[in-house]
Design an enzyme around this catalytic site. Structure first.
Site, PDB file in Angstrom:
ATOM      1  N   LYS A 150     -52.427  -8.814  40.940  1.00  0.00           N
ATOM      2  CA  LYS A 150     -51.873 -10.676  40.194  1.00  0.00           C
ATOM      3  C   LYS A 150     -51.558 -10.037  42.212  1.00  0.00           C
ATOM      4  O   LYS A 150     -50.968 -10.117  43.056  1.00  0.00           O
ATOM      5  CB  LYS A 150     -50.746 -10.512  39.833  1.00  0.00           C
ATOM      6  CG  LYS A 150     -50.501 -11.669  39.599  1.00  0.00           C
ATOM      7  CD  LYS A 150     -48.114 -11.695  38.805  1.00  0.00           C
ATOM      8  CE  LYS A 150     -47.985 -13.040  39.204  1.00  0.00           C
ATOM      9  NZ  LYS A 150     -48.773 -14.538  38.748  1.00  0.00           N
TER      10      LYS A 150
HETATM   11  N1  PMP Z   1     -52.622 -15.044  33.639  1.00  0.00           N
HETATM   12  C1  PMP Z   1     -52.314 -15.252  34.753  1.00  0.00           C
HETATM   13  C2  PMP Z   1     -53.488 -15.085  35.411  1.00  0.00           C
HETATM   14  C3  PMP Z   1     -50.854 -15.205  35.705  1.00  0.00           C
HETATM   15  O1  PMP Z   1     -50.836 -15.352  36.764  1.00  0.00           O
HETATM   16  C4  PMP Z   1     -49.914 -14.535  34.146  1.00  0.00           C
HETATM   17  C5  PMP Z   1     -48.351 -14.947  35.407  1.00  0.00           C
HETATM   18  N2  PMP Z   1     -47.698 -14.173  35.750  1.00  0.00           N
HETATM   19  C6  PMP Z   1     -50.017 -14.820  33.166  1.00  0.00           C
HETATM   20  C7  PMP Z   1     -51.682 -14.071  32.846  1.00  0.00           C
HETATM   21  C8  PMP Z   1     -49.103 -14.448  32.380  1.00  0.00           C
HETATM   22  O2  PMP Z   1     -48.237 -12.931  32.912  1.00  0.00           O
HETATM   23  P1  PMP Z   1     -46.570 -12.865  32.612  1.00  0.00           P
HETATM   24  O3  PMP Z   1     -46.773 -13.142  31.365  1.00  0.00           O
HETATM   25  O4  PMP Z   1     -46.475 -11.198  33.240  1.00  0.00           O
HETATM   26  O5  PMP Z   1     -46.321 -13.703  33.967  1.00  0.00           O
END
Ligand code: PMP
Length: 306
Positions: A150
């Site tokens: 991320k």
């Molecule tokens: N995909 C992307 C590209 C994201 O930025 C996020 C948000 N973090 C998610 C999916 C969802 O991930 P999470 O459920 O861990 O927030």
């Protein structure tokens, strides 16, 4: 910021920070809920583990332990006197070198900010579903970037996908991979429901391994639904019975149309609603937290100076 509690206005960086020029940062987005057991951070341990994975994929050394960063998250909520919050831990490369490839002189910084945050795609959207489109921008794949990280720079792709959708009057855009299979929303994972089963793209479809995705899969199984991770052709979205997004910000948000084509009955479907109810039930006490997902803010004393 770097282990100290400082006021918002002092939390500044130099214009020559590496991350500002080259997107060299990794981060998390985490929610803290006001629950029947007091303030709890949702799956804090899983988020901080992903932060370390994100850093490892770019070979950034994290200058704190996971326990210290977790405590920083709790402290930040307490210090800001927030009832519920969005928490943003961020590691970024700072000053030291203008070179694209960071050398040993570069500073590594960690900040944790927390703020109030309502529903991301709107209360109305949570209840009735949102209108989305397929983006003309393909999702960056693991052929070019370690997509499981991320990382700040990856969000230029997300800005194009989400920005194009909003300019065209949609709440969100869905990206497909270069092969034309469904990937995810600009900051959400996606689930397809057809004939009573749930389908979601696998990690190899250039998705972030969402923690809400994992939670929804666990809750769906718990409710007796089968969840299948498999490649999804774009056109399956148009003929799905139900669709929903998951994400820390989006929580569990139903999708009622894709490219102007109604999904199922054109409003929130029954399986989506069951998963939503189970998810929000974790916070209002109606769903037993069998998985240890709620991390109490109040639980331990601060390790940071203030
Ligand atoms: N995909 C992307 C590209 C994201 O930025 C996020 C948000 N973090 C998610 C999916 C969802 O991930 P999470 O459920 O861990 O927030």
């Amino acid at each position: 910021m770097n282990g100290e509690m400082i006021p918002w206005e002092n939390a500044t960086v130099h214009v020559m920070s590496h991350a500002l020029h080259y997107g060299s940062s990794v981060f998390e987005g985490i929610r803290c809920y006001e629950t029947s057991k007091g303030r709890c951070i949702f799956r804090l341990g899983a988020h901080i583990k992903r932060l370390f994975d994100s850093a490892k994929l770019y070979r950034y050394a994290v200058p704190y332990s996971a326990a210290e960063i977790e405590q920083g998250c709790r402290d930040s909520v307490v210090k800001n006197e927030l009832k519920s919050a969005y928490i943003r831990p961020l590691l970024f490369l700072g000053e030291g070198s203008i070179g694209v490839v960071p050398d040993d002189s570069i500073s590594i910084n960690v900040i944790i900010a927390s703020m109030e945050f309502g529903s991301y795609l709107g209360e109305e959207g949570l209840k009735n579903g949102i209108d989305v489109c397929i983006s003309s921008w393909a999702r960056t794949t693991s052929a070019s970037l370690p997509i499981l990280s991320k990382a700040g720079g990856h969000y230029l792709n997300a800005q194009l996908i989400g920005g194009e959708a909003r300019r065209n009057g949609f709440a969100e855009g869905i990206s497909v991979t270069a092969r034309g299979t469904v990937s995810e929303g600009s900051a959400e994972n996606i689930f397809v429901i057809r004939d009573g089963k749930l389908y979601t793209p696998p990690l190899s479809a250039a998705i972030l391994n969402g923690i809400t995705r994992d939670s929804a899969m666990t809750l769906a199984n718990h409710l007796g639904y089968e969840v299948i991770e498999q490649e999804i052709p774009r056109e399956l979205l148009y003929v799905a019975d139900e669709l929903f997004f998951t994400g820390t910000a989006a929580e569990v948000t139903p999708i009622r149309s894709v490219d102007g084509i109604e999904v199922g009955s054109g409003s929130r479907g029954p399986i989506t609603e069951a998963i939503q109810t189970a998810f929000f039930g974790l916070f209002n006490g109606e769903t037993q937290d069998e998985w240890g997902w709620l991390d109490s803010v109040e639980k331990s004393a601060s390790v940071l100076s203030s």
